[in-house]
Design a protein around this motif. Structure first.
Motif, PDB file in Angstrom:
ATOM      1  N   GLU A 180       9.635  -3.434  -3.294  1.00  0.00           N
ATOM      2  CA  GLU A 180      10.393  -3.184  -2.067  1.00  0.00           C
ATOM      3  C   GLU A 180       9.658  -2.180  -1.181  1.00  0.00           C
ATOM      4  OE1 GLU A 180      14.546  -0.967  -0.752  1.00  0.00           O
ATOM      5  OE2 GLU A 180      14.447  -1.938  -2.718  1.00  0.00           O
ATOM      6  N   LEU A 181       9.147  -1.121  -1.798  1.00  0.00           N
ATOM      7  CA  LEU A 181       8.416  -0.099  -1.051  1.00  0.00           C
ATOM      8  C   LEU A 181       7.096  -0.648  -0.515  1.00  0.00           C
ATOM      9  CD1 LEU A 181       9.038   2.982  -3.381  1.00  0.00           C
ATOM     10  CD2 LEU A 181      10.109   2.516  -1.167  1.00  0.00           C
ATOM     11  N   ALA A 182       6.435  -1.485  -1.298  1.00  0.00           N
ATOM     12  CA  ALA A 182       5.188  -2.103  -0.840  1.00  0.00           C
ATOM     13  C   ALA A 182       5.442  -2.950   0.405  1.00  0.00           C
ATOM     14  CB  ALA A 182       4.577  -2.947  -1.952  1.00  0.00           C
ATOM     15  N   ASN A 183       6.569  -3.640   0.419  1.00  0.00           N
ATOM     16  CA  ASN A 183       6.950  -4.418   1.604  1.00  0.00           C
ATOM     17  C   ASN A 183       7.222  -3.506   2.790  1.00  0.00           C
ATOM     18  OD1 ASN A 183       6.861  -7.185   0.805  1.00  0.00           O
ATOM     19  ND2 ASN A 183       8.699  -6.873  -0.440  1.00  0.00           N
ATOM     20  N   ASP A 184       7.808  -2.342   2.534  1.00  0.00           N
ATOM     21  CA  ASP A 184       8.085  -1.377   3.604  1.00  0.00           C
ATOM     22  C   ASP A 184       6.791  -0.947   4.305  1.00  0.00           C
ATOM     23  OD1 ASP A 184      10.734  -1.468   2.996  1.00  0.00           O
ATOM     24  OD2 ASP A 184      10.807   0.457   1.948  1.00  0.00           O
ATOM     25  N   TYR A 185       5.707  -0.858   3.541  1.00  0.00           N
ATOM     26  CA  TYR A 185       4.418  -0.467   4.112  1.00  0.00           C
ATOM     27  C   TYR A 185       3.802  -1.597   4.930  1.00  0.00           C
ATOM     28  CZ  TYR A 185       3.565   4.071   1.881  1.00  0.00           C
ATOM     29  OH  TYR A 185       3.598   5.400   1.533  1.00  0.00           O
ATOM     30  N   GLY A 186       4.325  -2.816   4.791  1.00  0.00           N
ATOM     31  CA  GLY A 186       3.762  -3.951   5.506  1.00  0.00           C
ATOM     32  C   GLY A 186       2.445  -4.413   4.933  1.00  0.00           C
ATOM     33  N   ALA A 187       2.203  -4.065   3.669  1.00  0.00           N
ATOM     34  CA  ALA A 187       0.926  -4.427   3.034  1.00  0.00           C
ATOM     35  C   ALA A 187       1.151  -4.754   1.562  1.00  0.00           C
ATOM     36  CB  ALA A 187      -0.070  -3.280   3.179  1.00  0.00           C
ATOM     37  N   ALA A 188       2.210  -5.477   1.285  1.00  0.00           N
ATOM     38  CA  ALA A 188       2.614  -5.737  -0.100  1.00  0.00           C
ATOM     39  C   ALA A 188       1.528  -6.436  -0.908  1.00  0.00           C
ATOM     40  CB  ALA A 188       3.897  -6.564  -0.123  1.00  0.00           C
ATOM     41  N   GLU A 189       0.930  -7.469  -0.350  1.00  0.00           N
ATOM     42  CA  GLU A 189      -0.077  -8.231  -1.095  1.00  0.00           C
ATOM     43  C   GLU A 189      -1.279  -7.360  -1.452  1.00  0.00           C
ATOM     44  OE1 GLU A 189      -2.798 -12.316  -0.711  1.00  0.00           O
ATOM     45  OE2 GLU A 189      -1.310 -11.819   0.835  1.00  0.00           O
ATOM     46  N   LYS A 190      -1.754  -6.594  -0.485  1.00  0.00           N
ATOM     47  CA  LYS A 190      -2.896  -5.715  -0.729  1.00  0.00           C
ATOM     48  C   LYS A 190      -2.572  -4.675  -1.799  1.00  0.00           C
ATOM     49  CE  LYS A 190      -3.855  -2.077   1.761  1.00  0.00           C
ATOM     50  NZ  LYS A 190      -4.230  -1.154   2.869  1.00  0.00           N
ATOM     51  N   ILE A 191      -1.410  -4.049  -1.699  1.00  0.00           N
ATOM     52  CA  ILE A 191      -1.010  -3.006  -2.638  1.00  0.00           C
ATOM     53  C   ILE A 191      -0.876  -3.563  -4.056  1.00  0.00           C
ATOM     54  CG2 ILE A 191       0.941  -1.517  -3.288  1.00  0.00           C
ATOM     55  CD1 ILE A 191       1.333  -1.027  -0.235  1.00  0.00           C
ATOM     56  N   ILE A 192      -0.209  -4.708  -4.185  1.00  0.00           N
ATOM     57  CA  ILE A 192      -0.012  -5.317  -5.502  1.00  0.00           C
ATOM     58  C   ILE A 192      -1.353  -5.705  -6.124  1.00  0.00           C
ATOM     59  CG2 ILE A 192       1.011  -7.251  -6.757  1.00  0.00           C
ATOM     60  CD1 ILE A 192       3.012  -5.111  -5.759  1.00  0.00           C
ATOM     61  N   ASN A 193      -2.252  -6.268  -5.330  1.00  0.00           N
ATOM     62  CA  ASN A 193      -3.571  -6.670  -5.844  1.00  0.00           C
ATOM     63  C   ASN A 193      -4.377  -5.471  -6.329  1.00  0.00           C
ATOM     64  OD1 ASN A 193      -3.176  -9.405  -5.435  1.00  0.00           O
ATOM     65  ND2 ASN A 193      -4.105  -9.408  -3.401  1.00  0.00           N
ATOM     66  N   ILE A 194      -4.318  -4.363  -5.600  1.00  0.00           N
ATOM     67  CA  ILE A 194      -5.039  -3.153  -6.008  1.00  0.00           C
ATOM     68  C   ILE A 194      -4.494  -2.636  -7.332  1.00  0.00           C
ATOM     69  CG2 ILE A 194      -5.361  -0.696  -5.453  1.00  0.00           C
ATOM     70  CD1 ILE A 194      -5.562  -1.549  -2.498  1.00  0.00           C
ATOM     71  N   LEU A 195      -3.181  -2.646  -7.471  1.00  0.00           N
ATOM     72  CA  LEU A 195      -2.570  -2.170  -8.712  1.00  0.00           C
ATOM     73  C   LEU A 195      -2.911  -3.066  -9.889  1.00  0.00           C
ATOM     74  CD1 LEU A 195       0.946  -1.072  -7.374  1.00  0.00           C
ATOM     75  CD2 LEU A 195      -0.976   0.391  -8.000  1.00  0.00           C
ATOM     76  N   LYS A 196      -2.947  -4.366  -9.651  1.00  0.00           N
ATOM     77  CA  LYS A 196      -3.318  -5.306 -10.711  1.00  0.00           C
ATOM     78  C   LYS A 196      -4.760  -5.102 -11.153  1.00  0.00           C
ATOM     79  CE  LYS A 196      -0.100  -9.117  -9.785  1.00  0.00           C
ATOM     80  NZ  LYS A 196       0.026 -10.538  -9.311  1.00  0.00           N
ATOM     81  N   GLU A 197      -5.647  -4.826 -10.190  1.00  0.00           N
ATOM     82  CA  GLU A 197      -7.059  -4.599 -10.525  1.00  0.00           C
ATOM     83  C   GLU A 197      -7.231  -3.367 -11.402  1.00  0.00           C
ATOM     84  OE1 GLU A 197      -9.152  -4.314  -6.847  1.00  0.00           O
ATOM     85  OE2 GLU A 197      -8.853  -6.434  -6.312  1.00  0.00           O
ATOM     86  N   ILE A 198      -6.359  -2.370 -11.210  1.00  0.00           N
ATOM     87  CA  ILE A 198      -6.442  -1.135 -12.000  1.00  0.00           C
ATOM     88  C   ILE A 198      -5.854  -1.340 -13.390  1.00  0.00           C
ATOM     89  CG2 ILE A 198      -5.639   1.263 -12.105  1.00  0.00           C
ATOM     90  CD1 ILE A 198      -5.729   1.270  -9.045  1.00  0.00           C
ATOM     91  N   GLY A 199      -4.985  -2.343 -13.523  1.00  0.00           N
ATOM     92  CA  GLY A 199      -4.396  -2.604 -14.839  1.00  0.00           C
ATOM     93  C   GLY A 199      -2.896  -2.508 -14.894  1.00  0.00           C
ATOM     94  N   TYR A 200      -2.235  -2.353 -13.734  1.00  0.00           N
ATOM     95  CA  TYR A 200      -0.784  -2.318 -13.713  1.00  0.00           C
ATOM     96  C   TYR A 200      -0.241  -3.725 -14.005  1.00  0.00           C
ATOM     97  CZ  TYR A 200      -0.538   2.399 -11.720  1.00  0.00           C
ATOM     98  OH  TYR A 200      -0.633   3.763 -11.536  1.00  0.00           O
ATOM     99  N   GLU A 201       0.776  -3.801 -14.810  1.00  0.00           N
ATOM    100  CA  GLU A 201       1.388  -5.091 -15.135  1.00  0.00           C
ATOM    101  C   GLU A 201       2.512  -5.383 -14.153  1.00  0.00           C
ATOM    102  OE1 GLU A 201       2.566  -5.095 -19.197  1.00  0.00           O
ATOM    103  OE2 GLU A 201       0.542  -4.773 -19.977  1.00  0.00           O
ATOM    104  N   ILE A 202       2.154  -6.113 -13.110  1.00  0.00           N
ATOM    105  CA  ILE A 202       3.095  -6.403 -12.029  1.00  0.00           C
ATOM    106  C   ILE A 202       3.229  -7.911 -11.867  1.00  0.00           C
ATOM    107  CG2 ILE A 202       3.549  -6.137  -9.562  1.00  0.00           C
ATOM    108  CD1 ILE A 202       2.045  -3.505  -9.668  1.00  0.00           C
TER     109      ILE A 202
END
Length: 202
Positions: A180-202
């Motif tokens: 929800e917060l990632a969507n608030d930033y208007g950059a949800a896809e970018k944020i989620i992809n960065i977290l996945k690359e680091i190893g976050y399970e999203i």
């Protein structure tokens, strides 16, 4: 034997200096919280990482988000002035109201929050209502939700932000709130992809 004694004394002095430093920081933090009493605020960014990591990451300044009208009250109280700021960062522009100051020897930065579009959409109230109360250095304080810290760091994704995200990777988070917060930033896809690359399970 003399060498051993000298080494012991050196280590002892370092421990004393460190303990005095912690005592000083605790006193400054306590004074700051008193001056913030009655206002709407919480700690963010690098200091939030320090708090959530139990001091594994130590920051130089303390970042504070304060509701705009309260930010003016706090600024007057400590002899500072809130200004409209347009600051070009590496990959985004800070457009907020805030100031930087020195509080009893401690650098602080106050902001009303950014990106500006989020604040206009009542993001402050959403985060304020979910701020987290913790005890740090023996002082009761408020810090931004873990999910906001992670999203904010991924949004900026500077080298130090990536290091912070790795440090926070195993912390418990609410994935629905994070998205929800990632969507608030208007950059949800970018944020989620960065977290996945680091190893976050999203």
């Amino acid at each position: 034997m003399l060498i051993v004694v000298c080494r012991f004394l050196k280590i002892y002095k370092l421990i004393i200096v460190f303990l005095l430093y912690i005592k000083m920081k605790k006193e400054i933090l306590g004074k700051l919280i008193k001056d913030l009493n009655g206002l709407r605020w919480f700690f963010i960014s690098g200091f939030a990482v320090e708090i959530y990591s139990d001091g594994k990451r130590v920051t130089g300044d303390w970042d504070i988000v304060i509701k705009e009208d309260d930010a003016k009250k706090f600024a007057e109280k400590i002899g500072c002035k809130v200004e409209h700021r347009l600051i070009q960062k590496k990959n985004f522009v800070v457009d907020d109201y805030g100031f930087e100051g020195n509080y009893y020897g401690q650098d602080i930065e106050v902001t009303t929050g950014f990106p500006k579009c989020r604040i206009l959409n009542c993001a402050f109230d959403k985060l304020f209502n979910r701020r987290v109360k913790v005890i740090y250095m023996g002082v009761e304080i408020f810090v931004e939700p873990m999910e906001e810290l992670i999203v904010h760091k991924a949004f900026m994704h500077r080298p130090k932000d990536i290091d912070d995200l790795k440090l926070l990777k195993d912390k418990k988070i609410n994935l629905y709130f994070l998205k929800e917060l990632a969507n608030d930033y208007g950059a949800a896809e970018k944020i989620i992809n960065i977290l996945k690359e680091i190893g976050y399970e999203i």
